[in-house]
Write a protein that holds these residues in place. Sequence first.
Motif, short mmCIF file in Angstrom:
data_model
loop_
_atom_site.label_atom_id
_atom_site.label_comp_id
_atom_site.label_asym_id
_atom_site.label_seq_id
_atom_site.Cartn_x
_atom_site.Cartn_y
_atom_site.Cartn_z
N LYS A 346 41.51 -20.65 54.99
CA LYS A 346 42.45 -21.70 54.63
C LYS A 346 42.32 -22.93 55.53
CE LYS A 346 46.19 -19.61 57.35
NZ LYS A 346 47.56 -19.07 57.30
N ASN A 347 41.93 -22.71 56.80
CA ASN A 347 41.75 -23.85 57.70
C ASN A 347 40.60 -24.74 57.25
OD1 ASN A 347 43.83 -22.82 59.20
ND2 ASN A 347 42.52 -21.88 60.74
N LYS A 348 39.54 -24.13 56.69
CA LYS A 348 38.41 -24.91 56.19
C LYS A 348 38.70 -25.50 54.81
CE LYS A 348 35.29 -24.67 59.42
NZ LYS A 348 34.73 -25.89 60.05
N LEU A 349 39.47 -24.78 54.01
CA LEU A 349 39.78 -25.29 52.67
C LEU A 349 40.51 -26.63 52.73
CD1 LEU A 349 40.89 -22.08 50.73
CD2 LEU A 349 38.88 -23.49 50.29
N SER A 350 41.34 -26.79 53.77
CA SER A 350 42.10 -28.04 53.89
C SER A 350 41.19 -29.23 54.19
CB SER A 350 43.14 -27.91 55.00
OG SER A 350 42.52 -27.63 56.25
N SER A 355 36.28 -30.39 44.45
CA SER A 355 34.93 -30.10 43.94
C SER A 355 34.14 -29.28 44.96
CB SER A 355 34.20 -31.41 43.64
OG SER A 355 34.08 -32.21 44.82
N GLU A 356 34.30 -29.57 46.24
CA GLU A 356 33.61 -28.79 47.27
C GLU A 356 34.18 -27.38 47.36
OE1 GLU A 356 32.24 -32.16 50.52
OE2 GLU A 356 34.31 -31.41 50.56
N GLN A 357 35.49 -27.25 47.20
CA GLN A 357 36.10 -25.92 47.22
C GLN A 357 35.54 -25.05 46.11
OE1 GLN A 357 40.33 -26.45 47.00
NE2 GLN A 357 40.47 -27.51 48.97
N LYS A 358 35.30 -25.64 44.95
CA LYS A 358 34.79 -24.88 43.80
C LYS A 358 33.38 -24.37 44.04
CE LYS A 358 34.35 -25.17 38.78
NZ LYS A 358 34.50 -26.04 37.58
#
Length: 451
Positions: A346-350, A355-358
């Motif tokens: 979750k720290n990186k997802l923020s 589009s990058e998360q996908k």
Amino acid sequence: MTISYTLDVSQTNLQSFFSLLLRWRGSVWKAVFGQLAVWTAVFLMISCIYRYMLSPSQQDVFEQLVRYFDNKLDANIPLTFLLGFFVSFVVARWGSILNGIGWIDDASLLFATYIRGADEETRVIRRNLVRYLVLSQALVLRDISMQVRKRFPTMDTLAASGLMTHEEMDILDHIKDPYSRYWTSIQWSLNLVYECQKKGKVESYYLMNKIVDEIGKFRHGLASLLKYDWVPVPLVYPQVIFLAVRIYFMICLIGRQFIVTGSNPSGTGLSIVDTMWKHDDTGYSMVEEHMAKTPSQKKDEFWGIDKIAPLYSMESAERSVHPLVGSASKINLVKNKKEIVMTPHKNKLSELDPSEQKTYLRRVNVSDHNAKHAKQRGLERANSPDKCLSKMRSRSNGKFRTSANGSQNGVDLWTRAGDIEMNVAASNPNQVHPHSIAVFPPDEQQTTSRH
């Protein structure tokens, strides 16, 4: 669980003190709150019964019991000594485990410095060297830590996370020995370093040895973690501490009551003496006598055998032996699932846009893993060690002896491995067997003993 509180104690003021003291996650309050609440409630209940429900004569008897427990408590249960010894032991063990986790930084710096080249092949080698060390660390930690096991519940998740390729996963799956599987990626790293030296990417054998030593240091730290998992603190120590602490506080329910007619006396302490002896003659004998002559080199007892099975006496074979695998290695965390989803923390997802998360989202099918796990558990239940030993015991009704020429009832079935000199071809290399056993009927045993 590791809780960071360094920032809270960076300043010596009252706010820092209370910020540290009143933390809940990972604190002593969370660890003992339930038991402390129960103990306090029972203590107050006994106090109320003593003051308001007992007659004067009964109170006198209770007060004598309080004085007796209070006088004998610290003398008979040296809780301070026991806890001090156990806590120092656990903290030292924790420090060794922390140092054994290892950092990839030193090895990465050596890879970048000594493996020269900006071409694509060299870059791939350097990156794979780092990946192989991280893979080895993941293979070890997922077998000894439930937190890492939850992150990588199957080997497919390691491949989905990019720590290994599917080709490498197939190689690991075909390795039968689980202990060797931990170090396969380390062996790949050493092979790559050697190939780099042969191709001139590493300038000298000295620099190659520097890299090899750093890889060995990294592996040694992981091996120490496995040792701590395989050989835990002897069970008697946690049991003694568990019983001592709880018995101490159970006695305190009465012995620490505030009596009406007087005060409670205090107890005494304990001292211990330790003696250590040292012998020099063994060391002198080793360096002067026993190392003088090297024995002739022969093929070992297990030459040509794929499945090595050292022999035990029938009695010692019953003793349980801890397998050289992690304590969490046989836990299946995806038993009732068909697939699991891999995602960054979750720290990186923020830090990523949608589009990058996908692009980082991975779905891993775990049906094959569950099938393999169920099959393996079925085989283990069908061929449990106790059942196999019972079958072996039922087959060992005859008396077994090893003949001088390695024959069984006069028939030369196996060639004893220890009698085969190196560089000497055997008549049938496929008949090499680690142990030669001959079965003699009672009359032949008597004839043999007379000779």
